[in-house]
Design an enzyme around this catalytic site. Sequence first.
Site, PDB file in Angstrom:
ATOM      1  CE  LYS A 151      -0.984   1.178  -9.307  1.00  0.00           C
ATOM      2  NZ  LYS A 151       0.559   1.062  -8.833  1.00  0.00           N
ATOM      3  CG  ASP A 204      -2.231   2.905  -5.512  1.00  0.00           C
ATOM      4  OD1 ASP A 204      -2.094   4.178  -5.532  1.00  0.00           O
ATOM      5  OD2 ASP A 204      -1.740   1.894  -5.827  1.00  0.00           O
TER       6      ASP A 204
HETATM    7  O1  C5P Z   1      -2.191   3.539   0.951  1.00  0.00           O
HETATM    8  P1  C5P Z   1      -1.359   2.305   0.939  1.00  0.00           P
HETATM    9  O2  C5P Z   1      -1.691   1.246   1.952  1.00  0.00           O
HETATM   10  O3  C5P Z   1      -1.610   1.511  -0.500  1.00  0.00           O
HETATM   11  O4  C5P Z   1       0.219   2.674   1.094  1.00  0.00           O
HETATM   12  C1  C5P Z   1       1.232   1.643   1.339  1.00  0.00           C
HETATM   13  C2  C5P Z   1       2.461   2.148   2.042  1.00  0.00           C
HETATM   14  O5  C5P Z   1       2.915   2.909   1.068  1.00  0.00           O
HETATM   15  C3  C5P Z   1       2.121   2.856   3.084  1.00  0.00           C
HETATM   16  O6  C5P Z   1       1.942   2.136   4.381  1.00  0.00           O
HETATM   17  C4  C5P Z   1       3.394   3.838   3.018  1.00  0.00           C
HETATM   18  O7  C5P Z   1       4.436   3.290   3.767  1.00  0.00           O
HETATM   19  C5  C5P Z   1       3.517   4.039   1.664  1.00  0.00           C
HETATM   20  N1  C5P Z   1       2.931   5.205   0.847  1.00  0.00           N
HETATM   21  C6  C5P Z   1       3.531   6.549   1.175  1.00  0.00           C
HETATM   22  N2  C5P Z   1       2.811   7.465   0.733  1.00  0.00           N
HETATM   23  C7  C5P Z   1       1.627   7.302  -0.036  1.00  0.00           C
HETATM   24  C8  C5P Z   1       1.131   6.102  -0.374  1.00  0.00           C
HETATM   25  C9  C5P Z   1       1.827   5.133   0.191  1.00  0.00           C
HETATM   26  O8  C5P Z   1       4.365   6.485   2.018  1.00  0.00           O
HETATM   27  N3  C5P Z   1       1.401   8.339  -0.721  1.00  0.00           N
END
Ligand code: C5P
Length: 311
Positions: free
Chosen positions: A12, A138
Site C-alpha cells: 500500500k 495497517d
Molecule cells: O500498529 P503498528 O504495529 O503498525 O504500529 C507501529 C507503531 O507505529 C506503533 O508502535 C506506534 O509507535 C506507531 N503508531 C501510532 N499510531 C498509529 C499507528 C501506529 O503511534 N495510529
Amino acid sequence: MMHAYTLKAPAKINLLLEIIGDRPDGFHELVMVMQSVNLADIVELQPLSGDRIELFCNHPQVPCDQSNLAHRAARLMQEQFPGKGGVAITIDKKIPIGAGLAGGSADAAAVLVGLDLMWGLGLTQAELHTYAAKLGSDIPFCVSGGTALALGRGEELTPLPDLDQLYAVLAKYRSLSVATPWAYKTYRQQFSESYARDPEALEKRRREGHSVELLAAISHRDSQKVPQYLYNDLEKVVLPEHPQVQEIRDLFQSFGALGTMMSGSGPTVFGLADSRSKAELMATQLQTALPDPDLEILVTKFCSSGIQLLS
Ligand code: C5P
C-alpha cells in the site's frame, strides 16, 4: 484433506496521512487515505501436522521467527481456532522492507485470509478485520485493499471509489529504513501542541482537515486532481533527518510527476503518473539523475483489491 493455498499480498501507499491527536492506548488518532498497488508479495500456506508454525522467506533480512507478523498472525488464528493444525508459510518477498509500504502487514493479512480458507472457517470480512487489528494498524486495510479512508489507529475503514487509472513510481534506498515507532514518537515530541484534545476537536479535524479536497477528488475519480492533494505529516520528521529522501521527492517534482509524497513512515517516496509510459520515463529519469545501485526504483499501478487467492 487440506491443501496448499497461494495468495497475492499487495503493498500500500498512503495518499494521505494526517496525525490529529493522541489516543489513550499510546497510538495516534489518524486520518489516512490508503491505496493498494500492484507490487505484491506471494504467500504460500501449506498444512502441517500438530500446531507447528514454520516460516520461510527468500529475503535475508526478513526474520523467520515469532517476531515476524505473518508468524504472529498464524499463532493468533491457532489461539482463536484450536485444533485446526499447523502451517508452513513461504513468503516470496517483492515489497521492499522497512519501507512504509506495509509489506509485513500484507503478509500477515495473507496468512489470516489463507488460514480462513484452509481451515474452512467462513469468516466474514468484519471478523477478519477484527483479528487483523489485533496484529497491527495497517493490517485490516491490507485484507480488503483498494482505496479506503482509514480512521482511528488506521483500522476503521471506509471503502472509497477505485482509482485504478494511476501509476506510481516507488523509490527507496535499499540500505535505508525508518522505524515507524521512531517516526511517530519524534512527531509527538515536535508537534503534540497541535493535537486535538477532545472528541469534538478530533471530529472537526476529521471533517475539516487536509483530507477534504483529496476525498472530493477521489469521489469524482479525478485522476488529475487526486495527486494535487497528497499529504503526509510524517514527512515533517523523516525528510529533515534523511535529505536523500527529500532529494528524490524534489526530483519527481522536477520530472513533472502529477504528485509526489513519502509513503507512511517512509522512506519510500512515490511519484504519480497517468500512464505507464510516463511512469517508466520518470523511473528512467530518476535512475539517470541518481545512478546509485542502492536505489531501488519500481513502477507499479494502483489496484483495487487486497489479498487475492491465486491457487
Ligand atoms: O500498529 P503498528 O504495529 O503498525 O504500529 C507501529 C507503531 O507505529 C506503533 O508502535 C506506534 O509507535 C506507531 N503508531 C501510532 N499510531 C498509529 C499507528 C501506529 O503511534 N495510529
